[in-house]
Design a protein around this motif. Sequence first.
Motif, PDB file in Angstrom:
ATOM      1  N   ALA A   9      -7.157  -1.990  37.363  1.00  0.00           N
ATOM      2  CA  ALA A   9      -5.614  -1.748  36.414  1.00  0.00           C
ATOM      3  C   ALA A   9      -5.021  -0.338  37.228  1.00  0.00           C
ATOM      4  CB  ALA A   9      -5.643  -1.676  35.151  1.00  0.00           C
ATOM      5  N   SER A  10      -3.714  -0.735  37.283  1.00  0.00           N
ATOM      6  CA  SER A  10      -2.939   0.504  37.608  1.00  0.00           C
ATOM      7  C   SER A  10      -1.780   0.835  36.594  1.00  0.00           C
ATOM      8  CB  SER A  10      -2.518   0.574  39.296  1.00  0.00           C
ATOM      9  OG  SER A  10      -1.417  -0.466  39.174  1.00  0.00           O
ATOM     10  N   SER A  11      -1.441   2.100  36.754  1.00  0.00           N
ATOM     11  CA  SER A  11      -0.184   2.215  35.852  1.00  0.00           C
ATOM     12  C   SER A  11       0.560   3.619  36.313  1.00  0.00           C
ATOM     13  CB  SER A  11      -0.656   2.664  34.437  1.00  0.00           C
ATOM     14  OG  SER A  11      -1.461   3.524  34.247  1.00  0.00           O
ATOM     15  N   TYR A  12       1.750   3.907  35.751  1.00  0.00           N
ATOM     16  CA  TYR A  12       2.431   4.953  36.334  1.00  0.00           C
ATOM     17  C   TYR A  12       3.017   6.053  35.360  1.00  0.00           C
ATOM     18  CZ  TYR A  12       6.312   2.496  34.316  1.00  0.00           C
ATOM     19  OH  TYR A  12       7.274   1.920  33.578  1.00  0.00           O
ATOM     20  N   MET A  13       3.154   7.295  35.441  1.00  0.00           N
ATOM     21  CA  MET A  13       3.359   8.224  34.279  1.00  0.00           C
ATOM     22  C   MET A  13       4.833   8.261  34.014  1.00  0.00           C
ATOM     23  SD  MET A  13       2.456  12.216  34.353  1.00  0.00           S
ATOM     24  CE  MET A  13       0.890  12.000  33.931  1.00  0.00           C
ATOM     25  N   GLY A  14       5.162   8.102  32.920  1.00  0.00           N
ATOM     26  CA  GLY A  14       6.415   8.260  32.436  1.00  0.00           C
ATOM     27  C   GLY A  14       7.158   9.689  32.280  1.00  0.00           C
ATOM     28  N   LEU A  15       8.023   9.868  31.884  1.00  0.00           N
ATOM     29  CA  LEU A  15       8.763  11.105  31.535  1.00  0.00           C
ATOM     30  C   LEU A  15       7.880  11.875  30.532  1.00  0.00           C
ATOM     31  CD1 LEU A  15      12.570  10.396  31.991  1.00  0.00           C
ATOM     32  CD2 LEU A  15      10.916  11.407  33.592  1.00  0.00           C
ATOM     33  N   ASN A  16       7.406  11.285  29.566  1.00  0.00           N
ATOM     34  CA  ASN A  16       6.762  11.806  28.338  1.00  0.00           C
ATOM     35  C   ASN A  16       5.274  12.200  28.683  1.00  0.00           C
ATOM     36  OD1 ASN A  16       5.998   9.127  28.357  1.00  0.00           O
ATOM     37  ND2 ASN A  16       6.378   8.852  26.266  1.00  0.00           N
ATOM     38  N   ARG A  17       4.858  11.805  29.943  1.00  0.00           N
ATOM     39  CA  ARG A  17       3.835  11.996  30.495  1.00  0.00           C
ATOM     40  C   ARG A  17       2.745  11.064  29.965  1.00  0.00           C
ATOM     41  NH1 ARG A  17       3.263  15.927  33.817  1.00  0.00           N
ATOM     42  NH2 ARG A  17       1.106  16.096  33.830  1.00  0.00           N
ATOM     43  N   LEU A  18       3.267   9.981  29.475  1.00  0.00           N
ATOM     44  CA  LEU A  18       1.972   8.991  29.072  1.00  0.00           C
ATOM     45  C   LEU A  18       2.013   7.922  30.244  1.00  0.00           C
ATOM     46  CD1 LEU A  18       2.952   8.445  25.198  1.00  0.00           C
ATOM     47  CD2 LEU A  18       0.947   9.392  26.199  1.00  0.00           C
ATOM     48  N   TYR A  19       1.052   7.181  30.521  1.00  0.00           N
ATOM     49  CA  TYR A  19       0.911   6.140  31.300  1.00  0.00           C
ATOM     50  C   TYR A  19       1.489   4.785  30.998  1.00  0.00           C
ATOM     51  CZ  TYR A  19      -1.509   9.120  34.511  1.00  0.00           C
ATOM     52  OH  TYR A  19      -1.803  10.549  35.341  1.00  0.00           O
ATOM     53  N   TYR A  20       2.487   4.349  31.854  1.00  0.00           N
ATOM     54  CA  TYR A  20       3.007   2.820  31.211  1.00  0.00           C
ATOM     55  C   TYR A  20       2.875   1.884  32.418  1.00  0.00           C
ATOM     56  CZ  TYR A  20       6.342   5.324  28.254  1.00  0.00           C
ATOM     57  OH  TYR A  20       6.972   6.230  27.256  1.00  0.00           O
ATOM     58  N   GLY A  21       3.132   0.534  31.949  1.00  0.00           N
ATOM     59  CA  GLY A  21       3.294  -0.554  32.910  1.00  0.00           C
ATOM     60  C   GLY A  21       1.935  -0.857  33.648  1.00  0.00           C
ATOM     61  N   TYR A  22       0.827  -0.738  32.667  1.00  0.00           N
ATOM     62  CA  TYR A  22      -0.551  -1.463  33.152  1.00  0.00           C
ATOM     63  C   TYR A  22      -0.417  -2.570  33.736  1.00  0.00           C
ATOM     64  CZ  TYR A  22      -3.409   2.597  31.061  1.00  0.00           C
ATOM     65  OH  TYR A  22      -3.787   3.645  30.699  1.00  0.00           O
ATOM     66  N   THR A  23      -1.004  -2.811  34.900  1.00  0.00           N
ATOM     67  CA  THR A  23      -0.901  -3.892  35.597  1.00  0.00           C
ATOM     68  C   THR A  23      -2.311  -4.082  35.855  1.00  0.00           C
ATOM     69  OG1 THR A  23       1.228  -3.484  36.680  1.00  0.00           O
ATOM     70  CG2 THR A  23      -0.171  -5.299  37.665  1.00  0.00           C
ATOM     71  N   PHE A  24      -2.842  -5.254  35.710  1.00  0.00           N
ATOM     72  CA  PHE A  24      -4.240  -5.531  35.995  1.00  0.00           C
ATOM     73  C   PHE A  24      -4.509  -6.473  37.168  1.00  0.00           C
ATOM     74  CE2 PHE A  24      -6.768  -4.061  32.103  1.00  0.00           C
ATOM     75  CZ  PHE A  24      -5.669  -3.416  31.540  1.00  0.00           C
ATOM     76  N   GLY A  25      -5.710  -6.297  37.709  1.00  0.00           N
ATOM     77  CA  GLY A  25      -5.828  -7.534  38.766  1.00  0.00           C
ATOM     78  C   GLY A  25      -6.598  -8.663  38.191  1.00  0.00           C
ATOM     79  N   SER A  26      -6.876  -9.654  38.757  1.00  0.00           N
ATOM     80  CA  SER A  26      -7.451 -11.130  38.123  1.00  0.00           C
ATOM     81  C   SER A  26      -8.775 -11.020  37.735  1.00  0.00           C
ATOM     82  CB  SER A  26      -6.901 -12.100  39.318  1.00  0.00           C
ATOM     83  OG  SER A  26      -7.516 -11.753  40.549  1.00  0.00           O
ATOM     84  N   GLY A  27      -9.449  -9.979  38.316  1.00  0.00           N
ATOM     85  CA  GLY A  27     -10.874  -9.746  37.826  1.00  0.00           C
ATOM     86  C   GLY A  27     -11.830 -10.429  38.784  1.00  0.00           C
ATOM     87  N   THR A  28     -13.070  -9.762  38.679  1.00  0.00           N
ATOM     88  CA  THR A  28     -14.279 -10.299  39.525  1.00  0.00           C
ATOM     89  C   THR A  28     -15.235 -10.635  38.819  1.00  0.00           C
ATOM     90  OG1 THR A  28     -13.544  -8.674  41.368  1.00  0.00           O
ATOM     91  CG2 THR A  28     -16.004  -9.502  41.365  1.00  0.00           C
ATOM     92  N   ARG A  29     -15.705 -11.907  38.736  1.00  0.00           N
ATOM     93  CA  ARG A  29     -16.917 -12.263  37.948  1.00  0.00           C
ATOM     94  C   ARG A  29     -18.265 -11.937  38.741  1.00  0.00           C
ATOM     95  NH1 ARG A  29     -17.437 -14.998  33.378  1.00  0.00           N
ATOM     96  NH2 ARG A  29     -15.187 -15.457  33.275  1.00  0.00           N
ATOM     97  N   LEU A  30     -18.914 -10.962  38.428  1.00  0.00           N
ATOM     98  CA  LEU A  30     -20.239 -10.447  38.882  1.00  0.00           C
ATOM     99  C   LEU A  30     -21.395 -11.111  38.172  1.00  0.00           C
ATOM    100  CD1 LEU A  30     -21.710  -8.944  41.260  1.00  0.00           C
ATOM    101  CD2 LEU A  30     -21.530  -6.822  39.857  1.00  0.00           C
ATOM    102  N   THR A  31     -22.199 -11.746  39.022  1.00  0.00           N
ATOM    103  CA  THR A  31     -23.492 -11.881  38.254  1.00  0.00           C
ATOM    104  C   THR A  31     -24.722 -11.411  39.138  1.00  0.00           C
ATOM    105  OG1 THR A  31     -22.469 -14.133  37.639  1.00  0.00           O
ATOM    106  CG2 THR A  31     -25.120 -14.004  37.928  1.00  0.00           C
ATOM    107  N   VAL A  32     -25.601 -10.932  38.467  1.00  0.00           N
ATOM    108  CA  VAL A  32     -26.574 -10.195  39.271  1.00  0.00           C
ATOM    109  C   VAL A  32     -27.998 -10.811  38.635  1.00  0.00           C
ATOM    110  CG1 VAL A  32     -28.092  -8.021  39.670  1.00  0.00           C
ATOM    111  CG2 VAL A  32     -25.505  -7.928  39.289  1.00  0.00           C
ATOM    112  N   VAL A  33     -28.750 -11.367  39.605  1.00  0.00           N
ATOM    113  CA  VAL A  33     -30.033 -12.074  39.400  1.00  0.00           C
ATOM    114  C   VAL A  33     -31.363 -11.661  39.592  1.00  0.00           C
ATOM    115  CG1 VAL A  33     -28.820 -14.407  39.399  1.00  0.00           C
ATOM    116  CG2 VAL A  33     -29.731 -13.540  41.416  1.00  0.00           C
TER     117      VAL A  33
END
Lengths: 116, 110
Positions: free
Chosen positions: A92-116
């Motif tokens: 995920a990525s996000s940007y810092m707003g004027l109040n120094r909080l991070y906004y606009g969380y944008t997520f990738g579509s995900g990776t399904r990992l299996t370890v055997v």
Amino acid sequence: NAGVTQTPKFQVLKTGQSMTLQCAQDMNHEYMSWYRQDPGMGLRLIHYSVGAGITDQGEVPNGYNVSRSTTEDFPLRLLSAAPSQTSVYFCASSYMGLNRLYYGYTFGSGTRLTVV
Amino acid sequence: KNEVEQSPQNLTAQEGEFITINCSYSVGISALHWLQQHPGGGIVSLFMLSSGKKKHGRLIATINIQEKHSSLHITASHPRDSAVYICAVLPGGSNYKLTFGKGTLLTVNP
């Protein structure tokens, strides 16, 4: 389309193998992060970065490595895969707003990992 | 340790019903996020709240900082609202580490 691109979508590894999950964003976001999602549990933070050259550990960092050489890319490396790392991984990525909080969380579509 | 509890865990509704999903947390926070995870797995950010109330279309999110509680409401629910709704909080003093609830699975039947 602008957003967060994660690759691969699916991966099967044998125990002991290493691999890198790729994450790239084109929104010039300062903050990038990796999470794992396991059944019955909330998303958990693995590592995060607040800018190029700056990374830090999250809640569950063991067995994972990250680097941030550019603003756009934030790869996650599994050093020696274990069955306990079977999970769905989100970047995920996000940007810092004027109040120094991070906004606009944008997520990738995900990776399904299996370890055997 | 900050705990984030969501209720209910599962919710089934008929199309058109008013939906409420609750989120409680244990420590002071800087902000609270509501996320939607689609059946295919993709996650979308719905709201970020520091105080008060926000509205977007049929979705309304409220937060009571003193009571450490937030609610997500869906008016006139529709089958396309079926998804997992996730609450996440940013503990006060930490700008970087979201703590997530386990999610609420909402199913809206036609």
